[in-house]
Design a protein around this motif. Structure first.
Motif, PDB file in Angstrom:
ATOM      1  N   ASP A  56       0.837  -1.197   0.000  1.00 32.64           N
ATOM      2  CA  ASP A  56       0.000   0.000   0.000  1.00 32.64           C
ATOM      3  C   ASP A  56       0.875   1.251   0.000  1.00 32.64           C
ATOM      4  O   ASP A  56       0.558   2.247  -0.660  1.00 32.64           O
ATOM      5  CB  ASP A  56      -0.914   0.008   1.227  1.00 32.64           C
ATOM      6  CG  ASP A  56      -2.002  -1.058   1.157  1.00 32.64           C
ATOM      7  OD1 ASP A  56      -2.437  -1.386   0.034  1.00 32.64           O
ATOM      8  OD2 ASP A  56      -2.405  -1.565   2.221  1.00 32.64           O
ATOM      9  N   ARG A  57       1.970   1.204   0.730  1.00 32.89           N
ATOM     10  CA  ARG A  57       2.899   2.334   0.832  1.00 32.89           C
ATOM     11  C   ARG A  57       3.477   2.688  -0.548  1.00 32.89           C
ATOM     12  O   ARG A  57       3.488   3.847  -0.942  1.00 32.89           O
ATOM     13  CB  ARG A  57       4.022   1.950   1.805  1.00 32.89           C
ATOM     14  CG  ARG A  57       5.205   2.892   1.866  1.00 32.89           C
ATOM     15  CD  ARG A  57       6.231   2.362   2.863  1.00 32.89           C
ATOM     16  NE  ARG A  57       6.721   1.051   2.463  1.00 32.89           N
ATOM     17  CZ  ARG A  57       7.856   0.855   1.776  1.00 32.89           C
ATOM     18  NH1 ARG A  57       8.605   1.885   1.434  1.00 32.89           N
ATOM     19  NH2 ARG A  57       8.249  -0.367   1.458  1.00 32.89           N
ATOM     20  N   ALA A  90       1.013   3.889  -3.336  1.00 32.70           N
ATOM     21  CA  ALA A  90       0.558   5.273  -3.168  1.00 32.70           C
ATOM     22  C   ALA A  90       1.566   6.282  -3.728  1.00 32.70           C
ATOM     23  O   ALA A  90       1.279   7.478  -3.771  1.00 32.70           O
ATOM     24  CB  ALA A  90       0.304   5.565  -1.694  1.00 32.70           C
TER      25      ALA A  90
END
Length: 272
Positions: free
Chosen positions: A248-249, A252
């Motif tokens: 997710d990091r 993004a």
């Protein structure tokens, strides 16, 4: 970097068309395609587009998820795997990666039996299509609902139970197996038996903030990636090293910059 492959899931925000443009700019020569990236697209067309971009289609992700509490759901899983085999064939993908599945509350022994039975049910179609099936052992933290096959030894046992057909083998993902004290021995066995079908790389971040979506770039974590990679190569494996990162990091962030980071990490890992 002729063995450099990236999974479409690694750069999930990009469309498959964008992947086909951007991957080759970083020296990538192979692409592993995730099935959701194919939605609304013709597999044969994607195969041609990948070839035009100079990319080999290395595998399709994913099949599997065979266990279920009732026969109807198990048949649904078999039907979906037959569809995945057909998709792999259309793409020209030589391998379909299997995340085998598990059922919370059902014994792991029973889930492994259902996995074996499920693979046996789709094996004739895979053989006819010329698509290899690669069982991917998943880290034990996923034993509840994602896979009852958690070590390479267990993956070998499934292959043995099926009669060791050459079509069925193993996908080694360092994220899932790096901790296994038997890993080198099991990789050696995979080489001797011709079962080493795929090799995936990423890293294990400490602390891990999410059990699924917090993998790291190679070099960001604690996995002895190069050592494991050398064990794989020592078997005679010459296939692509596939970068597969769920994060997710990183999803993004700007994906073009992320691709630059992947290429740099890969080059540092394999510079000697």
């Amino acid at each position: 970097m002729k063995r450099f492959c990236i999974h479409t899931i690694t750069t999930k925000p990009l469309t498959i068309e964008e992947c086909l443009i951007e991957f080759p700019k970083r020296g990538v020569t192979g692409i592993t395609i995730w099935r959701q990236a194919l939605e609304g697209r013709n597999g044969t067309d994607v195969r041609r587009q990948a070839a035009d971009a100079g990319l080999d289609v290395i595998s399709l992700c994913r099949g599997g998820f065979f266990p279920a509490r009732n026969a109807a759901d198990r048949q649904t899983a078999i039907d979906d795997n037959l569809k995945a085999i057909a998709q792999a064939h259309a793409l020209g993908a030589p391998v379909l990666v299997l995340v085998c599945g598990s059922v919370p509350g059902q014994s792991l022994v029973e889930s492994r039996k259902q996995i074996t039975d499920g693979i046996a049910a789709v094996l004739p179609a895979a053989e006819k299509a010329g698509v290899k099936l690669a069982i991917e052992p998943l880290h034990p933290m996923y034993a509840d609902d994602r896979s009852a096959v958690n070590t390479m030894r267990q993956a070998h046992e499934v292959c043995d139970a099926l009669g060791s057909p050459p079509t069925v083998g193993i996908a080694v993902d360092v994220y899932h197996v790096w901790w296994d004290p038997e890993l080198k021995q099991q990789i050696d066995l995979a080489g001797k038996t011709g079962r080493l079908h795929a090799f995936h790389i990423c890293d294990w971040r400490t602390p891990t903030m999410d059990l699924l979506n917090d993998r790291g770039l190679m070099g960001e974590g604690c996995i002895n990636i190069r050592e494991i990679s050398d064990w794989v190569d020592a078997t005679g494996f010459t296939g692509h090293r596939e970068v597969e990162i769920f994060s997710d990091r990183l999803w993004a962030t700007d994906q073009h910059r992320f691709l630059d980071q992947i290429a740099s990490s890969y080059a540092n890992l394999y510079q000697s």
